[in-house]
Design a protein around this motif. Structure first.
Motif, PDB file in Angstrom:
ATOM      1  N   PRO A  25       0.743  -1.553   0.027  1.00 21.19           N
ATOM      2  CA  PRO A  25      -0.354   0.158   0.730  1.00 21.19           C
ATOM      3  C   PRO A  25       1.103   1.335   0.084  1.00 21.19           C
ATOM      4  N   ALA A  26       0.764   1.924  -1.083  1.00 18.24           N
ATOM      5  CA  ALA A  26       1.464   3.171  -1.221  1.00 18.24           C
ATOM      6  C   ALA A  26       0.944   4.519  -0.137  1.00 18.24           C
ATOM      7  N   GLY A  27      -0.726   4.382   0.812  1.00 19.56           N
ATOM      8  CA  GLY A  27      -0.844   4.913   1.401  1.00 19.56           C
ATOM      9  C   GLY A  27      -1.450   6.395   1.577  1.00 19.56           C
ATOM     10  N   THR A  28      -1.457   5.961   0.206  1.00 17.08           N
ATOM     11  CA  THR A  28      -2.966   7.394  -0.685  1.00 17.08           C
ATOM     12  C   THR A  28      -3.548   6.244  -1.900  1.00 17.08           C
ATOM     13  N   ALA A  29      -5.399   7.471  -1.965  1.00 20.06           N
ATOM     14  CA  ALA A  29      -6.440   6.584  -2.250  1.00 20.06           C
ATOM     15  C   ALA A  29      -7.035   7.887  -3.341  1.00 20.06           C
ATOM     16  N   THR A  30      -7.466   7.581  -3.978  1.00 19.34           N
ATOM     17  CA  THR A  30      -8.715   8.113  -4.448  1.00 19.34           C
ATOM     18  C   THR A  30      -9.648   8.511  -4.743  1.00 19.34           C
ATOM     19  N   VAL A  31     -10.427   9.318  -4.783  1.00 26.14           N
ATOM     20  CA  VAL A  31     -12.068   9.607  -4.504  1.00 26.14           C
ATOM     21  C   VAL A  31     -12.405   9.932  -5.820  1.00 26.14           C
ATOM     22  N   ALA A  32     -13.292   9.034  -6.491  1.00 25.64           N
ATOM     23  CA  ALA A  32     -14.113   9.640  -7.887  1.00 25.64           C
ATOM     24  C   ALA A  32     -15.240   9.151  -7.601  1.00 25.64           C
ATOM     25  N   CYS A  33     -16.500  10.496  -7.910  1.00 22.83           N
ATOM     26  CA  CYS A  33     -18.129  10.148  -8.598  1.00 22.83           C
ATOM     27  C   CYS A  33     -18.463  10.730  -9.895  1.00 22.83           C
ATOM     28  N   SER A  34     -19.755  10.016 -10.010  1.00 14.90           N
ATOM     29  CA  SER A  34     -19.967  10.504 -11.547  1.00 14.90           C
ATOM     30  C   SER A  34     -20.683  11.655 -11.253  1.00 14.90           C
ATOM     31  N   CYS A  35     -20.485  12.754 -10.476  1.00 15.42           N
ATOM     32  CA  CYS A  35     -21.036  13.892 -10.315  1.00 15.42           C
ATOM     33  C   CYS A  35     -20.097  14.930 -10.772  1.00 15.42           C
ATOM     34  N   HIS A  41      -4.659  12.017  -5.720  1.00 20.49           N
ATOM     35  CA  HIS A  41      -4.031  10.948  -4.624  1.00 20.49           C
ATOM     36  C   HIS A  41      -3.508  12.122  -3.648  1.00 20.49           C
ATOM     37  N   ILE A  42      -4.667  11.627  -2.255  1.00 19.59           N
ATOM     38  CA  ILE A  42      -4.527  11.965  -1.344  1.00 19.59           C
ATOM     39  C   ILE A  42      -4.173  11.104  -0.909  1.00 19.59           C
ATOM     40  N   PRO A  43      -4.081  11.511   1.491  1.00 19.51           N
ATOM     41  CA  PRO A  43      -3.672  10.332   2.282  1.00 19.51           C
ATOM     42  C   PRO A  43      -4.716   9.599   1.954  1.00 19.51           C
ATOM     43  N   GLU A  44      -4.789   7.893   2.630  1.00 22.05           N
ATOM     44  CA  GLU A  44      -5.543   7.483   2.369  1.00 22.05           C
ATOM     45  C   GLU A  44      -6.606   7.917   3.100  1.00 22.05           C
ATOM     46  N   GLY A  45      -6.935   7.873   4.524  1.00 21.56           N
ATOM     47  CA  GLY A  45      -7.949   8.044   5.835  1.00 21.56           C
ATOM     48  C   GLY A  45      -8.131   9.587   5.364  1.00 21.56           C
ATOM     49  N   GLU A  46      -7.675  10.124   4.454  1.00 15.17           N
ATOM     50  CA  GLU A  46      -8.497  11.706   4.532  1.00 15.17           C
ATOM     51  C   GLU A  46      -9.965  10.990   2.942  1.00 15.17           C
TER      52      GLU A  46
END
Length: 58
Positions: A25-35, A41-46
């Motif tokens: 795990p890199a400790g980052t993630a991305t959130v995307a939505c159809s809206c 890429h932001i911190p995973e917890g965030e």
């Protein structure tokens, strides 16, 4: 508008182990939505918090 969110955790490639590809795990993630929401890429917890909040608001 119907929201369809996805949360993608980032992986970091490691040197092969016994000729097998290895990742951690890199400790980052991305959130995307159809809206149109795209956090980049932001911190995973965030990312997890944003995903929860966005789903609750829709």
């Amino acid at each position: 508008m119907q929201h369809s969110t996805s949360l993608t955790r980032d992986l970091r490639e490691l040197p092969p182990i016994d000729s097998w590809a290895a990742f951690e795990p890199a400790g980052t993630a991305t959130v995307a939505c159809s809206c149109g929401l795209d956090t980049g890429h932001i911190p995973e917890g965030e990312a997890f918090a944003i995903d929860r909040e966005h789903r609750a608001a829709s």
